[in-house]
Design a protein around this motif. Structure first.
Motif, short mmCIF file in Angstrom:
data_model
loop_
_atom_site.label_atom_id
_atom_site.label_comp_id
_atom_site.label_asym_id
_atom_site.label_seq_id
_atom_site.Cartn_x
_atom_site.Cartn_y
_atom_site.Cartn_z
N LEU A 36 0.83 -1.20 0.00
CA LEU A 36 0.00 0.00 0.00
C LEU A 36 0.86 1.25 0.00
O LEU A 36 0.49 2.28 -0.58
N TRP A 37 2.03 1.18 0.66
CA TRP A 37 2.87 2.36 0.86
C TRP A 37 3.97 2.49 -0.20
O TRP A 37 4.89 3.29 -0.03
N ARG A 38 3.89 1.71 -1.28
CA ARG A 38 4.99 1.65 -2.26
C ARG A 38 5.30 2.99 -2.91
O ARG A 38 6.45 3.23 -3.32
N HIS A 39 4.32 3.89 -3.03
CA HIS A 39 4.57 5.20 -3.62
C HIS A 39 4.92 6.25 -2.57
O HIS A 39 5.41 7.33 -2.91
N VAL A 40 4.66 5.94 -1.31
CA VAL A 40 4.99 6.87 -0.22
C VAL A 40 6.44 6.72 0.22
O VAL A 40 7.16 7.71 0.41
N VAL A 41 6.90 5.49 0.35
CA VAL A 41 8.23 5.22 0.89
C VAL A 41 9.35 5.94 0.13
O VAL A 41 10.25 6.53 0.78
N PRO A 42 9.37 5.96 -1.20
CA PRO A 42 10.45 6.68 -1.89
C PRO A 42 10.46 8.17 -1.60
O PRO A 42 11.46 8.86 -1.88
N ARG A 43 9.38 8.69 -1.05
CA ARG A 43 9.27 10.11 -0.73
C ARG A 43 9.64 10.40 0.73
O ARG A 43 9.34 11.49 1.22
N LEU A 44 10.26 9.42 1.41
CA LEU A 44 10.63 9.59 2.81
C LEU A 44 12.14 9.41 3.00
O LEU A 44 12.59 8.55 3.77
N PRO A 45 12.95 10.21 2.32
CA PRO A 45 14.40 10.08 2.50
C PRO A 45 14.81 10.49 3.91
O PRO A 45 14.16 11.31 4.56
N GLY A 46 15.90 9.88 4.39
CA GLY A 46 16.44 10.25 5.69
C GLY A 46 15.68 9.69 6.87
O GLY A 46 15.94 10.09 8.01
N LEU A 47 14.77 8.75 6.61
CA LEU A 47 14.01 8.13 7.68
C LEU A 47 14.19 6.61 7.63
O LEU A 47 14.40 6.05 6.56
N ARG A 48 14.09 5.97 8.77
CA ARG A 48 14.06 4.52 8.82
C ARG A 48 12.60 4.10 8.70
O ARG A 48 11.82 4.26 9.64
N VAL A 49 12.23 3.60 7.56
CA VAL A 49 10.84 3.27 7.28
C VAL A 49 10.65 1.76 7.40
O VAL A 49 11.36 0.97 6.77
N LEU A 50 9.66 1.37 8.20
CA LEU A 50 9.33 -0.04 8.39
C LEU A 50 7.85 -0.21 8.06
O LEU A 50 6.99 0.33 8.77
N ALA A 51 7.55 -0.89 6.96
CA ALA A 51 6.17 -1.12 6.55
C ALA A 51 5.75 -2.49 7.05
O ALA A 51 6.13 -3.53 6.49
N LEU A 52 4.97 -2.50 8.12
CA LEU A 52 4.59 -3.73 8.79
C LEU A 52 3.44 -4.42 8.07
O LEU A 52 2.51 -3.76 7.60
N GLU A 53 3.50 -5.74 8.01
CA GLU A 53 2.40 -6.52 7.44
C GLU A 53 1.57 -7.12 8.58
O GLU A 53 2.09 -7.86 9.42
N MET A 54 0.29 -6.79 8.61
CA MET A 54 -0.57 -7.38 9.64
C MET A 54 -0.63 -8.89 9.46
O MET A 54 -0.72 -9.39 8.34
N THR A 55 -0.62 -9.58 10.58
CA THR A 55 -0.80 -11.03 10.54
C THR A 55 -2.11 -11.37 9.85
O THR A 55 -3.15 -10.79 10.14
N GLY A 56 -2.02 -12.31 8.88
CA GLY A 56 -3.23 -12.73 8.16
C GLY A 56 -3.50 -11.96 6.89
O GLY A 56 -4.53 -12.18 6.25
N TYR A 57 -2.57 -11.06 6.51
CA TYR A 57 -2.73 -10.25 5.30
C TYR A 57 -1.49 -10.39 4.41
O TYR A 57 -0.40 -10.71 4.89
N GLY A 58 -1.66 -10.12 3.11
CA GLY A 58 -0.54 -10.15 2.19
C GLY A 58 0.17 -11.49 2.19
O GLY A 58 -0.46 -12.55 2.16
N GLU A 59 1.50 -11.45 2.23
CA GLU A 59 2.27 -12.69 2.26
C GLU A 59 2.14 -13.41 3.60
O GLU A 59 2.56 -14.56 3.74
N SER A 60 1.56 -12.73 4.58
CA SER A 60 1.36 -13.32 5.91
C SER A 60 -0.01 -13.95 6.07
O SER A 60 -0.40 -14.31 7.19
#
Length: 273
Positions: A36-60
């Motif tokens: 969901l955040w694939r277009h937001v993350v490249p716009r966040l330079p200088g930050l440690r970005v962790l995109a968490l996957e909720m249990t039971g969603y996506g590859e989880s």
């Protein structure tokens, strides 16, 4: 972004990570994933970005079988994960269901929350929306629907959340794939039956006392979470509402510049405190 996993209380937790600096945790909603955040993350330079996957969603999705997928449980899992990684206070950002998850986590453990961003997220009594209630009622049937038959309804649900039709088509390709590969309707049924509005009702009156820097970003044409709910979040969190005029529900995909701008501003405020 690099994919990472760890074990949290016997559950495999997956996330995508990039960068260094102030830790910013991004959490998705239903029926999406960290993508969901694939277009937001490249716009966040200088930050440690962790995109968490909720249990039971996506590859989880497979990891969610037999687990508690409620917002309350997801919030506790988020808290335990932040502590396990030793992240310290983090900026929490959530969309849709995870607007609920992040503010539940923040209220329960304010010491772990340096700042809070909610964009078109659930709260108080704003959910489940009629579409999700219908899916929950039909869960016994939905659980037997194979992926190919899930496809048309899934596409329609996502399309209703986008004001940019081109991005909506891209979104379908990204978010349908995990359901196609991991159980089709059965996966979606597990997600919707776990939803309980009491999870957000239980913490709503505590939001005004949270007292952390916050941003609320809202698409004003959202059919699922109306802008009046964004106004309520902004009032409770003591901040201004950033309106995206004409924006619908899936703001991180349709309006990544606006969402990233608010995230950068909040992260800078947190770092300067």
């Amino acid at each position: 972004m690099r994919a990472r996993t760890t074990d949290v209380d016997g559950v495999t937790v997956r996330w995508l990570e990039q960068g260094e600096g102030t830790p910013v945790v991004l959490v998705h909603g239903i029926p999406t994933s960290p993508a969901l955040w694939r277009h937001v993350v490249p716009r966040l330079p200088g930050l440690r970005v962790l995109a968490l996957e909720m249990t039971g969603y996506g590859e989880s999705i497979p990891a969610g079988a037999g687990q508690d997928l409620s917002l309350s449980a997801q919030a506790d899992r988020l808290r335990a994960w932040v502590q396990q990684l030793g992240l310290g206070p983090v900026v929490l950002a959530g969309h849709d269901l995870d607007g609920g998850v992040v503010h539940i986590a923040a209220v329960r453990r304010p010491d772990l929350c340096a700042g809070l961003v909610v964009t078109n997220g659930v709260g108080d009594d704003s959910w489940p929306v009629p579409e999700v209630r219908a899916l929950r009622t039909a869960a016994p049937v939905l659980s037997r629907v194979p992926a190919p038959l899930l496809r048309p309804g899934f596409a329609l649900l996502l399309a209703r959340g986008h004001d940019d039709a081109g991005v909506g088509k891209e979104s379908f390709g990204v978010h349908y794939r995990p359901y196609a590969e991991h159980g089709g309707g059965a996966a979606l049924a597990r997600q919707v039956v776990a939803l309980d509005v009491r999870d957000t009702l239980a913490v709503q009156d505590r939001l005004p006392s949270l007292r952390v820097p916050a941003r609320v970003v809202w698409g004003t044409a959202d059919r699922f979470q109306q802008v009046r709910y964004g106004e309520r979040f902004a009032r409770d969190l003591g901040t201004a509402l950033r309106r995206i005029e004409g924006g619908k529900h899936v703001t991180p995909e349709d309006h990544p510049d606006v969402v990233a701008e608010e995230l950068r501003a909040l992260a800078a405020e947190v770092a300067g405190r």
